[in-house]
Design a protein around this motif. Structure first.
Motif, PDB file in Angstrom:
ATOM      1  N   SER A  68     -13.525  23.666 -13.296  1.00 46.44           N
ATOM      2  CA  SER A  68     -12.101  23.626 -12.930  1.00 46.44           C
ATOM      3  C   SER A  68     -11.563  25.007 -12.550  1.00 46.44           C
ATOM      4  N   LEU A  93     -19.810  13.767 -12.776  1.00 48.10           N
ATOM      5  CA  LEU A  93     -19.485  14.937 -13.581  1.00 48.10           C
ATOM      6  C   LEU A  93     -18.321  15.735 -13.025  1.00 48.10           C
ATOM      7  N   GLU A 143     -15.740  14.826 -11.654  1.00 48.81           N
ATOM      8  CA  GLU A 143     -14.449  14.207 -11.966  1.00 48.81           C
ATOM      9  C   GLU A 143     -14.220  14.096 -13.466  1.00 48.81           C
ATOM     10  N   ASN A 144     -15.235  13.744 -14.204  1.00 45.45           N
ATOM     11  CA  ASN A 144     -15.071  13.422 -15.624  1.00 45.45           C
ATOM     12  C   ASN A 144     -15.391  14.546 -16.596  1.00 45.45           C
ATOM     13  N   GLU A 145     -16.129  15.541 -16.163  1.00 44.59           N
ATOM     14  CA  GLU A 145     -16.563  16.608 -17.070  1.00 44.59           C
ATOM     15  C   GLU A 145     -16.199  17.991 -16.537  1.00 44.59           C
ATOM     16  N   LYS A 146     -15.177  18.054 -15.715  1.00 40.84           N
ATOM     17  CA  LYS A 146     -14.824  19.295 -15.022  1.00 40.84           C
ATOM     18  C   LYS A 146     -14.648  20.491 -15.961  1.00 40.84           C
ATOM     19  N   ASP A 147     -14.072  20.266 -17.129  1.00 43.17           N
ATOM     20  CA  ASP A 147     -13.834  21.382 -18.047  1.00 43.17           C
ATOM     21  C   ASP A 147     -15.033  21.720 -18.912  1.00 43.17           C
ATOM     22  N   SER A 148     -15.971  20.792 -19.060  1.00 41.62           N
ATOM     23  CA  SER A 148     -17.139  21.083 -19.896  1.00 41.62           C
ATOM     24  C   SER A 148     -18.308  21.642 -19.091  1.00 41.62           C
ATOM     25  N   MET A 163     -22.142  12.692 -21.529  1.00 37.41           N
ATOM     26  CA  MET A 163     -21.601  13.118 -20.254  1.00 37.41           C
ATOM     27  C   MET A 163     -21.318  11.870 -19.416  1.00 37.41           C
ATOM     28  N   ARG A 164     -20.189  11.909 -18.769  1.00 31.71           N
ATOM     29  CA  ARG A 164     -19.781  10.774 -17.945  1.00 31.71           C
ATOM     30  C   ARG A 164     -19.852  11.156 -16.470  1.00 31.71           C
ATOM     31  N   TYR A 165     -20.452  10.278 -15.702  1.00 30.74           N
ATOM     32  CA  TYR A 165     -20.580  10.508 -14.262  1.00 30.74           C
ATOM     33  C   TYR A 165     -19.422   9.857 -13.530  1.00 30.74           C
TER      34      TYR A 165
END
Length: 130
Positions: free
Chosen positions: A22, A5, A7-12, A1-3
């Motif tokens: 999202s 979250l 911004e970077n993991e919106k769909d997961s 996971m990238r912080y």
């Protein structure tokens, strides 16, 4: 996971109901397509947060996320009861043991139950049980 979250993991990122972050927008809220349960965190996300904490060398925070993931399926009334029972001088040891039993048997919240039992032992040593 990238912080971060958001911004970077919106769909997961998934809510308790399975909606992705999202899908939870102001526009969807205005249309009535987002419920209160849609903005509650899922067990899976709490587990992932715990994994991140563990990988970052913070096992205590990881344990907190694990307990939090168990609490997702515990009704709010039970959580409030647990909170009140865990306050010093509010419960007997038996009441705390019974709370732990309920957490284990009814909600499969094993780590939460372990915490309640540990609190009962510490409270007994400190003389802060009823």
């Amino acid at each position: 996971m990238r912080y971060p979250l958001g911004e970077n993991e919106k769909d997961s990122i998934r809510s308790k109901t399975g909606k992705s972050l999202s899908q939870i927008t102001l526009e969807e809220i205005k249309k009535g397509n987002v419920t209160a349960d849609d903005i509650k965190i899922s067990k899976e996300m709490l587990h992932k947060q715990g994994e991140v904490a563990k990988e970052a060398g913070n096992p205590k925070l990881a344990d907190n996320f694990l307990r939090a993931s168990e609490m997702v399926d515990v009704p709010d009334e039970v959580l409030l009861e647990m909170y009140n029972k865990l306050r010093p001088n509010r419960s007997t040891k038996l009441e705390l043991v019974m709370m732990a039993k309920e957490l284990t048997e009814t909600y499969k919240a094993y780590h939460c139950a372990k915490l309640v039992l540990e609190a009962a032992e510490i409270y007994e040593k400190r003389g802060i049980l009823l």
